[in-house]
Write a protein that holds these residues in place. Structure first.
Motif, short mmCIF file in Angstrom:
data_model
loop_
_atom_site.label_atom_id
_atom_site.label_comp_id
_atom_site.label_asym_id
_atom_site.label_seq_id
_atom_site.Cartn_x
_atom_site.Cartn_y
_atom_site.Cartn_z
N GLU A 111 0.95 -1.06 -0.40
CA GLU A 111 -0.23 0.12 0.13
C GLU A 111 0.56 1.06 -0.03
N SER A 112 0.39 2.31 -0.79
CA SER A 112 1.69 3.48 -0.91
C SER A 112 0.34 4.59 -1.61
N GLU A 113 1.15 5.41 -1.76
CA GLU A 113 0.17 6.75 -2.48
C GLU A 113 -0.74 5.71 -4.20
N TYR A 114 0.24 5.01 -4.76
CA TYR A 114 0.08 4.42 -5.48
C TYR A 114 -1.03 3.22 -5.88
N GLY A 115 -1.15 3.39 -4.32
CA GLY A 115 -2.85 2.89 -4.24
C GLY A 115 -2.13 1.12 -3.88
N LYS A 116 -3.05 0.45 -3.54
CA LYS A 116 -3.12 -0.94 -3.22
C LYS A 116 -2.62 -2.18 -4.50
N PHE A 117 -1.23 -2.35 -4.15
CA PHE A 117 -1.33 -3.81 -4.26
C PHE A 117 -0.65 -5.60 -4.26
N GLY A 118 -1.64 -6.81 -4.70
CA GLY A 118 -1.86 -7.82 -4.56
C GLY A 118 -1.62 -8.52 -5.53
N TRP A 119 -1.25 -9.95 -5.42
CA TRP A 119 -1.01 -10.84 -6.23
C TRP A 119 -1.39 -12.32 -6.28
N VAL A 120 -2.00 -12.61 -7.34
CA VAL A 120 -2.85 -14.26 -7.09
C VAL A 120 -2.01 -14.75 -8.84
N MET A 121 -1.91 -16.47 -8.44
CA MET A 121 -1.24 -16.86 -9.35
C MET A 121 -2.08 -17.60 -10.92
N ASP A 122 -2.73 -17.59 -11.44
CA ASP A 122 -3.26 -18.11 -12.15
C ASP A 122 -3.55 -19.53 -12.62
N PRO A 123 -4.27 -20.79 -12.84
CA PRO A 123 -3.95 -21.88 -13.06
C PRO A 123 -2.76 -23.27 -13.75
N ASP A 124 -2.19 -21.82 -14.51
CA ASP A 124 -1.63 -22.01 -15.11
C ASP A 124 0.39 -21.21 -14.81
N GLY A 125 0.51 -20.76 -13.54
CA GLY A 125 1.46 -20.47 -12.71
C GLY A 125 2.08 -18.97 -13.68
N ASN A 126 0.10 -18.27 -14.16
CA ASN A 126 0.50 -16.92 -14.30
C ASN A 126 0.98 -15.94 -13.19
N ARG A 127 1.72 -15.24 -12.55
CA ARG A 127 1.35 -13.80 -11.41
C ARG A 127 0.56 -12.88 -12.24
N ILE A 128 0.06 -12.59 -11.66
CA ILE A 128 -1.63 -11.56 -11.81
C ILE A 128 -1.61 -10.90 -10.29
N GLU A 129 -0.96 -9.03 -11.18
CA GLU A 129 -1.34 -7.94 -10.26
C GLU A 129 -2.76 -7.77 -9.97
N LEU A 130 -2.76 -7.14 -9.38
CA LEU A 130 -4.43 -7.01 -8.86
C LEU A 130 -3.89 -5.35 -7.97
N TRP A 131 -4.44 -4.03 -8.89
CA TRP A 131 -4.18 -2.90 -8.23
C TRP A 131 -5.69 -1.77 -7.24
N GLN A 132 -5.90 -1.48 -6.70
CA GLN A 132 -6.31 -1.23 -6.85
C GLN A 132 -5.89 0.09 -6.29
N PRO A 133 -6.57 1.36 -7.05
CA PRO A 133 -5.90 2.65 -7.88
C PRO A 133 -6.11 3.75 -6.47
N PRO A 134 -5.52 4.99 -6.48
CA PRO A 134 -6.03 5.34 -5.47
C PRO A 134 -7.52 6.51 -5.34
N GLU A 135 -8.04 6.75 -4.64
CA GLU A 135 -8.70 7.24 -5.13
C GLU A 135 -8.83 8.66 -6.19
N GLY A 136 -10.39 9.66 -6.87
CA GLY A 136 -10.09 9.68 -7.83
C GLY A 136 -8.88 9.25 -9.13
N GLN A 137 -8.57 7.83 -9.44
CA GLN A 137 -8.18 7.71 -10.24
C GLN A 137 -8.56 6.37 -10.63
#
Length: 137
Positions: A111-137
């Protein structure tokens, strides 16, 4: 329930926040995209495409495009040479849902001024980044 059937829940992905590509010659690849596709690559190695949309009609959204060095560990543990960043409305709620559904979710959340970031792997082993942008973006 069929594994292809979406689980009913609050909003999950609301758009694409970024596309990240690894290259063994990142400067060469950045130059190719700059020269042939007109992507305005900035000094940090990528660009942010700005837009307004349904989920932020009064704000300024962005989709980041960036090339990473092939040696970068940012996509680990995925062996893929790319990673997609998806915009989400409520990162913590979505990560909890994904855990409850048995998905491989990284314990780390940034969590930073750029928003909130988390990660999950799909069934093929690809890393996916999830991003909650800051308010207004």
């Amino acid at each position: 329930m069929n594994s292809d059937t979406p689980v009913s829940s609050p909003s999950r992905v609301t758009g694409i926040g970024g596309i990240f590509i690894k290259s063994s010659q990142p400067e060469r690849l950045r130059d190719w995209y700059r020269r042939h596709l007109g992507i305005p690559v900035e000094a940090w190695g990528g660009t942010a495409f700005r837009w307004r949309g349904e989920h932020n009609p009064e704000g300024q959204g962005s989709t980041v495009w960036s090339i990473f060095d092939a040696a970068s560990s940012y996509f680990d543990p995925s062996p893929a040479p790319f990673m997609v960043n998806y915009r989400v409305a409520d990162l913590h709620a979505l990560l909890a849902l994904l855990r409850a559904e048995g998905c491989q979710v990284d314990d780390k959340v940034d969590e930073s001024e750029y928003g909130k970031f988390g990660w999950v792997m799909d069934p093929d082993g690809n890393r996916i980044e999830l991003w909650q942008p800051p308010e207004g973006q």
